[in-house]
Design a protein around this motif. Structure first.
Motif, PDB file in Angstrom:
ATOM      1  N   THR A  23       1.389   6.867  -6.697  1.00 27.54           N
ATOM      2  CA  THR A  23       0.221   7.428  -7.495  1.00 27.54           C
ATOM      3  C   THR A  23       0.630   8.912  -7.047  1.00 27.54           C
ATOM      4  O   THR A  23       0.192   9.809  -7.721  1.00 27.54           O
ATOM      5  CB  THR A  23      -1.119   6.844  -6.916  1.00 27.54           C
ATOM      6  OG1 THR A  23      -0.962   6.914  -5.511  1.00 27.54           O
ATOM      7  CG2 THR A  23      -1.440   5.598  -7.403  1.00 27.54           C
ATOM      8  N   CYS A  47       1.038  -0.945   0.165  1.00 34.09           N
ATOM      9  CA  CYS A  47      -0.008  -0.038  -0.018  1.00 34.09           C
ATOM     10  C   CYS A  47       0.849   1.403   0.056  1.00 34.09           C
ATOM     11  O   CYS A  47       0.592   2.076  -0.907  1.00 34.09           O
ATOM     12  CB  CYS A  47      -1.062  -0.120   1.113  1.00 34.09           C
ATOM     13  SG  CYS A  47      -2.375  -1.102   1.123  1.00 34.09           S
ATOM     14  N   LEU A  77      -7.371   1.283  -4.926  1.00 37.20           N
ATOM     15  CA  LEU A  77      -6.419   0.359  -4.882  1.00 37.20           C
ATOM     16  C   LEU A  77      -5.941  -0.162  -3.458  1.00 37.20           C
ATOM     17  O   LEU A  77      -5.569  -1.132  -3.278  1.00 37.20           O
ATOM     18  CB  LEU A  77      -4.992   0.914  -5.440  1.00 37.20           C
ATOM     19  CG  LEU A  77      -5.200   1.161  -6.952  1.00 37.20           C
ATOM     20  CD1 LEU A  77      -3.920   1.985  -7.513  1.00 37.20           C
ATOM     21  CD2 LEU A  77      -4.692  -0.368  -7.494  1.00 37.20           C
ATOM     22  N   THR A 107      -6.437   5.875  -5.742  1.00 39.14           N
ATOM     23  CA  THR A 107      -5.503   5.567  -4.615  1.00 39.14           C
ATOM     24  C   THR A 107      -6.415   4.533  -3.561  1.00 39.14           C
ATOM     25  O   THR A 107      -6.104   3.520  -3.024  1.00 39.14           O
ATOM     26  CB  THR A 107      -4.761   6.847  -4.184  1.00 39.14           C
ATOM     27  OG1 THR A 107      -4.043   7.121  -5.105  1.00 39.14           O
ATOM     28  CG2 THR A 107      -4.091   5.934  -3.139  1.00 39.14           C
ATOM     29  N   THR A 140       2.481   1.743  -3.190  1.00 39.31           N
ATOM     30  CA  THR A 140       1.473   1.933  -4.142  1.00 39.31           C
ATOM     31  C   THR A 140       0.990   3.774  -4.311  1.00 39.31           C
ATOM     32  O   THR A 140       0.945   4.350  -5.130  1.00 39.31           O
ATOM     33  CB  THR A 140       0.236   1.430  -4.280  1.00 39.31           C
ATOM     34  OG1 THR A 140       0.510  -0.062  -4.397  1.00 39.31           O
ATOM     35  CG2 THR A 140      -0.875   1.626  -5.037  1.00 39.31           C
ATOM     36  N   TRP A 189      -8.426  -2.428  -1.990  1.00 36.31           N
ATOM     37  CA  TRP A 189      -8.196  -3.737  -2.900  1.00 36.31           C
ATOM     38  C   TRP A 189      -7.056  -4.688  -2.566  1.00 36.31           C
ATOM     39  O   TRP A 189      -7.139  -5.855  -2.295  1.00 36.31           O
ATOM     40  CB  TRP A 189      -7.974  -3.553  -4.515  1.00 36.31           C
ATOM     41  CG  TRP A 189      -7.981  -4.669  -5.392  1.00 36.31           C
ATOM     42  CD1 TRP A 189      -8.837  -5.706  -5.715  1.00 36.31           C
ATOM     43  CD2 TRP A 189      -6.635  -5.128  -5.934  1.00 36.31           C
ATOM     44  NE1 TRP A 189      -8.092  -6.822  -6.389  1.00 36.31           N
ATOM     45  CE2 TRP A 189      -6.761  -6.487  -6.614  1.00 36.31           C
ATOM     46  CE3 TRP A 189      -5.309  -4.526  -5.856  1.00 36.31           C
ATOM     47  CZ2 TRP A 189      -6.135  -7.072  -7.306  1.00 36.31           C
ATOM     48  CZ3 TRP A 189      -4.507  -5.265  -6.705  1.00 36.31           C
ATOM     49  CH2 TRP A 189      -4.612  -6.377  -7.194  1.00 36.31           C
TER      50      TRP A 189
END
Length: 306
Positions: free
Chosen positions: A74, A67, A106, A103, A70, A109
């Motif tokens: 982003t 996370c 994501l 974001t 990621t 998820w």
């Protein structure tokens, strides 16, 4: 006589068998009914396999790391976009919302918690969105689910949150100084003016801080003043299960199911300043009604809104 005795004995055995069978059926039905009632009464947030084993914790840390990476990616991409849009503050708000949609989705998820969304038909209206706050997951959810053209209001210290805080400021969202009541009121007025001028929506946590145990806290008056000055309806977002999935002070994400429920808009056109306490109590009671028992305010906390 012997035949009569034998016949009587057999009738007695048949009667005993009948009563035993009937009693057994009754017990089975009673047990089945009790189990069914227990399952119906049991909150859905308890229906998951919790584990503090090393494997579960390790998987959780890996998810959090993914996370973080990621979000770094982003954030870097959208920071470049918003730097090019510095002269256009409204466009930065819009791009910040798009970043949040991508974001936030994501993050949820990657973490893998099952999620249910109710009342989505109320999630695309121009309004003041309010949400209860008990977990970092709440931020991911509102980033994802609030409409494009929504400006946030948060405490000024948010700028020190790694990645998120800096992009929050760059996206032209608003901050207030909670330690200075005069400055906080002026910030609210500024937010109201920006919302009216640019046809924006708002998102705010009416509790003003994060609940430590998931229970609903008393509401501050900020969202009321914003509603009064903008005339926008209020759309409550009721979040459940997030405090179980990511508990305060922990880095262990548990697989608790999450639920987001948008309630129908509450019109504020006829609200007047002299009834502020009544309106706050009404909205607070509405939240308590839609929360599970484990997240409802304690009697002492409820009395503070009375």
């Amino acid at each position: 006589m012997e035949n009569g005795g034998t016949s009587s004995f057999m009738r007695t055995r048949r009667l005993e068998s009948y009563f035993n069978a009937s009693t057994g059926l009754s017990v089975k039905e009673t047990v089945k009914s009790s189990v069914k009632e227990e399952l119906e009464l049991k909150p859905r947030t308890d229906l998951y396999a919790d584990s503090d084993g090393w494997a579960s914790v390790l998987i959780s840390w890996i998810k959090i790391f993914i996370c973080f990476v990621t979000m770094m990616f982003t954030t870097f991409v959208w920071a470049l976009i918003m730097l090019m849009l510095l002269p256009w503050p409204y466009e930065r708000i819009r791009q910040g919302n798009i970043w949040g949609h991508v974001t936030g989705r994501l993050m949820i998820w990657i973490l893998g918690n099952p999620i249910k969304i109710e009342g989505a038909e109320f999630s695309n209206k121009r309004a003041i969105y309010i949400s209860n706050h008990a977990s970092p997951l709440d931020v991911f959810l509102i980033m994802w689910l609030t409409p494009t053209g929504t400006v946030g209001i948060a405490k000024k210290e948010i700028i020190w949150y790694p990645l998120f805080g800096q992009l929050y400021v760059l996206a032209n969202h608003l901050r207030i100084d909670r330690s200075n009541p005069t400055a906080a009121i002026e910030s609210m007025k500024e937010a109201a003016r920006a919302v009216v001028k640019n046809n924006l929506s708002l998102i705010i946590f009416p509790e003003g801080t994060r609940s430590k145990n998931g229970r609903l806290l008393p509401f501050k008056k900020g969202f009321f003043h914003l509603a009064l000055q903008t005339g926008l309806p209020i759309v409550p977002m009721v979040l459940t299960g997030t405090h179980l999935a990511w508990r305060k002070g922990s880095l262990h994400i548990r697989p608790a199911p999450l639920n987001v429920k948008f309630l129908p808009p509450i019109s504020t056109k006829d609200w007047t300043a002299d009834k502020i306490d009544d309106y706050i109590r009404m909205v607070h009671d509405l939240y308590a009604k839609h929360l599970p028992e484990s997240q409802r305010p304690l009697p002492l906390e409820s009395s503070r809104n009375s």
